[in-house]
Design a protein around this motif. Structure first.
Motif, PDB file in Angstrom:
ATOM      1  N   PRO A  50      54.093  35.447  40.026  1.00 28.52           N
ATOM      2  CA  PRO A  50      53.385  34.551  39.104  1.00 28.52           C
ATOM      3  C   PRO A  50      52.100  33.994  39.713  1.00 28.52           C
ATOM      4  O   PRO A  50      52.023  33.685  40.901  1.00 28.52           O
ATOM      5  N   MET A  51      51.112  33.860  38.865  1.00 29.29           N
ATOM      6  CA  MET A  51      49.868  33.169  39.221  1.00 29.29           C
ATOM      7  C   MET A  51      49.210  32.744  37.916  1.00 29.29           C
ATOM      8  O   MET A  51      48.990  33.571  37.024  1.00 29.29           O
ATOM      9  N   GLY A  52      48.921  31.450  37.792  1.00 31.46           N
ATOM     10  CA  GLY A  52      48.397  30.929  36.539  1.00 31.46           C
ATOM     11  C   GLY A  52      47.059  31.514  36.147  1.00 31.46           C
ATOM     12  O   GLY A  52      46.244  31.886  37.007  1.00 31.46           O
ATOM     13  N   LEU A  53      46.819  31.556  34.852  1.00 33.70           N
ATOM     14  CA  LEU A  53      45.581  32.135  34.315  1.00 33.70           C
ATOM     15  C   LEU A  53      44.520  31.082  34.027  1.00 33.70           C
ATOM     16  O   LEU A  53      43.368  31.428  33.776  1.00 33.70           O
ATOM     17  N   GLY A  54      44.905  29.809  34.064  1.00 30.11           N
ATOM     18  CA  GLY A  54      43.942  28.742  33.800  1.00 30.11           C
ATOM     19  C   GLY A  54      43.138  28.381  35.030  1.00 30.11           C
ATOM     20  O   GLY A  54      43.233  29.022  36.083  1.00 30.11           O
TER      21      GLY A  54
END
Length: 229
Positions: A50-54
């Motif tokens: 996981p790695m945020g897109l924001g």
């Protein structure tokens, strides 16, 4: 915090991450879901992370499977003479400052930062359950470098590293290689997600996604990597 071994298996995820299939030319596979322990573990077992897109890693959560994948086979680690000498300067500790390592990796002054408070909380819970670990370099009783990631079977999925003293993160990586390769099982892998020129000098190579996923299946069958005594 005492880290349990073997790790505690959390409740299964409600999300079918293992059924996702990446396209040939995209690193991003999906977006959404949550960071519950069962979800995150299911992702790593399926070759995702996981790695945020924001901004700076904010939601929505992105689930990634790079093409190609940065991989370090422990036997291929390149420890130059200068690194061997540097090792003698530092003390290595394992799982004594997990949250501090994550916070240092999440330093808002770092370019490309993506580790949010939500990510720290999620991985701290995985650490409590025995899945997430930190390898730390200390100098004069001060934390000056380290890395953290997830160990599942014979896989160590590295997430991030930091250093505030020269060679401190490389020494942490060298110590990680020692831990992962301690029993000589050739199925073990260290995943670094994306290769860089710096990591390449240490033995990291790029594998096509399909090769990584095949090797991942083998690594997951290996005995759980043990950190500490």
């Amino acid at each position: 915090m005492s880290v349990p071994f073997p790790p505690v298996e959390p409740p299964p995820t409600d999300w079918a991450l293992g059924h996702l299939r990446p396209s040939d030319d995209e690193d991003l596979v999906a977006a959404g879901a949550d960071l519950e322990p069962g979800t995150v573990l299911a992702a790593y077992r399926a070759g995702l992370f996981p790695m945020g897109l924001g901004d700076h890693g904010a939601r929505p959560i992105g689930w990634w499977s790079p093409e190609p994948r940065g991989v370090l086979v422990p036997a291929d680690f390149r420890e130059r003479r200068s690194l061997k000498k540097a090792r003698a300067r530092f003390e290595i500790r394992v799982d004594t400052a997990f949250v501090d390592v994550m916070r240092r990796c999440a330093d808002p002054e770092r370019e490309g930062r993506w580790i949010t408070a939500e990510v720290i909380a999620a991985y701290t819970e995985l650490h409590r359950l025995g899945w997430a670990h930190s390898v730390e370099t200390w100098l004069d009783d001060e934390l000056v470098g380290g890395l953290y990631g997830i160990a599942v079977g014979g896989l160590f999925a590295g997430e991030s590293m930091f250093h505030s003293a020269r060679d401190a993160s490389k020494v942490a990586l060298a110590a990680l290689v020692d831990i992962v390769s301690a029993d000589g099982d050739g199925r073990r892998l260290i995943d670094v997600q994306w290769a860089t020129e710096h990591l390449g000098r240490l033995g990291v190579v790029e594998w096509p996604r399909e090769r990584y996923l095949a090797a991942l299946g083998e690594a997951l069958q290996a005995p759980q990597v043990r950190f500490g005594d």
